[in-house]
Scaffold this motif. Structure first.
Motif, PDB file in Angstrom:
ATOM      1  N   GLU A 117       0.826  -1.207   0.000  1.00 40.98           N
ATOM      2  CA  GLU A 117       0.000   0.000   0.000  1.00 40.98           C
ATOM      3  C   GLU A 117       0.858   1.254   0.000  1.00 40.98           C
ATOM      4  O   GLU A 117       0.549   2.225  -0.695  1.00 40.98           O
ATOM      5  N   ALA A 118       1.927   1.243   0.773  1.00 40.77           N
ATOM      6  CA  ALA A 118       2.825   2.403   0.814  1.00 40.77           C
ATOM      7  C   ALA A 118       3.481   2.617  -0.545  1.00 40.77           C
ATOM      8  O   ALA A 118       3.642   3.755  -0.991  1.00 40.77           O
ATOM      9  N   GLY A 119       3.855   1.525  -1.215  1.00 40.57           N
ATOM     10  CA  GLY A 119       4.446   1.634  -2.544  1.00 40.57           C
ATOM     11  C   GLY A 119       3.474   2.191  -3.557  1.00 40.57           C
ATOM     12  O   GLY A 119       3.820   3.044  -4.377  1.00 40.57           O
ATOM     13  N   PHE A 120       2.218   1.722  -3.506  1.00 41.88           N
ATOM     14  CA  PHE A 120       1.197   2.237  -4.417  1.00 41.88           C
ATOM     15  C   PHE A 120       0.949   3.719  -4.152  1.00 41.88           C
ATOM     16  O   PHE A 120       0.817   4.508  -5.076  1.00 41.88           O
ATOM     17  N   LYS A 121       0.889   4.082  -2.867  1.00 37.65           N
ATOM     18  CA  LYS A 121       0.645   5.479  -2.516  1.00 37.65           C
ATOM     19  C   LYS A 121       1.784   6.364  -3.000  1.00 37.65           C
ATOM     20  O   LYS A 121       1.555   7.441  -3.542  1.00 37.65           O
ATOM     21  N   GLY A 167       3.838   5.755  -5.496  1.00 35.03           N
ATOM     22  CA  GLY A 167       3.771   5.814  -6.961  1.00 35.03           C
ATOM     23  C   GLY A 167       2.666   6.733  -7.443  1.00 35.03           C
ATOM     24  O   GLY A 167       2.839   7.495  -8.392  1.00 35.03           O
ATOM     25  N   TYR A 168       1.513   6.663  -6.777  1.00 34.26           N
ATOM     26  CA  TYR A 168       0.390   7.521  -7.137  1.00 34.26           C
ATOM     27  C   TYR A 168       0.746   8.981  -6.902  1.00 34.26           C
ATOM     28  O   TYR A 168       0.485   9.831  -7.754  1.00 34.26           O
ATOM     29  N   ASN A 169       1.365   9.273  -5.759  1.00 34.33           N
ATOM     30  CA  ASN A 169       1.747  10.658  -5.456  1.00 34.33           C
ATOM     31  C   ASN A 169       2.766  11.184  -6.460  1.00 34.33           C
ATOM     32  O   ASN A 169       2.704  12.344  -6.862  1.00 34.33           O
ATOM     33  N   ARG A 170       3.690  10.335  -6.867  1.00 35.28           N
ATOM     34  CA  ARG A 170       4.679  10.769  -7.857  1.00 35.28           C
ATOM     35  C   ARG A 170       4.013  11.055  -9.199  1.00 35.28           C
ATOM     36  O   ARG A 170       4.315  12.040  -9.859  1.00 35.28           O
ATOM     37  N   CYS A 171       3.083  10.201  -9.582  1.00 36.47           N
ATOM     38  CA  CYS A 171       2.374  10.403 -10.844  1.00 36.47           C
ATOM     39  C   CYS A 171       1.588  11.710 -10.810  1.00 36.47           C
ATOM     40  O   CYS A 171       1.612  12.474 -11.766  1.00 36.47           O
ATOM     41  N   ILE A 172       0.898  11.951  -9.713  1.00 31.62           N
ATOM     42  CA  ILE A 172       0.120  13.193  -9.584  1.00 31.62           C
ATOM     43  C   ILE A 172       1.032  14.408  -9.653  1.00 31.62           C
ATOM     44  O   ILE A 172       0.706  15.399 -10.317  1.00 31.62           O
ATOM     45  N   SER A 173       2.188  14.352  -8.995  1.00 30.01           N
ATOM     46  CA  SER A 173       3.090  15.506  -9.027  1.00 30.01           C
ATOM     47  C   SER A 173       3.629  15.725 -10.444  1.00 30.01           C
ATOM     48  O   SER A 173       3.775  16.871 -10.872  1.00 30.01           O
ATOM     49  N   ASP A 174       3.890  14.649 -11.179  1.00 33.03           N
ATOM     50  CA  ASP A 174       4.345  14.802 -12.565  1.00 33.03           C
ATOM     51  C   ASP A 174       3.239  15.390 -13.444  1.00 33.03           C
ATOM     52  O   ASP A 174       3.492  16.241 -14.297  1.00 33.03           O
ATOM     53  N   MET A 175       2.009  14.948 -13.231  1.00 32.52           N
ATOM     54  CA  MET A 175       0.895  15.462 -14.028  1.00 32.52           C
ATOM     55  C   MET A 175       0.619  16.923 -13.688  1.00 32.52           C
ATOM     56  O   MET A 175       0.280  17.710 -14.573  1.00 32.52           O
ATOM     57  N   ASN A 176       0.766  17.298 -12.428  1.00 33.21           N
ATOM     58  CA  ASN A 176       0.550  18.697 -12.051  1.00 33.21           C
ATOM     59  C   ASN A 176       1.552  19.597 -12.752  1.00 33.21           C
ATOM     60  O   ASN A 176       1.194  20.689 -13.203  1.00 33.21           O
TER      61      ASN A 176
END
Length: 56
Positions: free
Chosen positions: A32-36, A38-47
């Motif tokens: 779960e921590a790994g998914f979180k 990865g998700y946070n990194r993706c969101i920051s890249d998209m922002n």
């Protein structure tokens, strides 16, 4: 007894249901921590992408 008894005791401890449950919980939380992360990194890249100007 010295060569076989200790291995049997260690195997019994490692195969105990309490240990199996703890290891499973640890694996789930790490996943779960790994998914979180990865998700946070993706969101920051998209922002960053959306903050820039779009060009053709």
């Amino acid at each position: 007894m010295r060569h076989h008894g200790i291995g049997h005791i260690v195997g019994t401890i490692l195969d105990a249901p309490e240990n199996a449950a703890a290891v499973e919980e640890l694996k789930l939380r790490a996943r779960e921590a790994g998914f979180k992360a990865g998700y946070n990194r993706c969101i920051s890249d998209m922002n960053l992408l959306f903050q820039g100007k779009f060009t053709d």
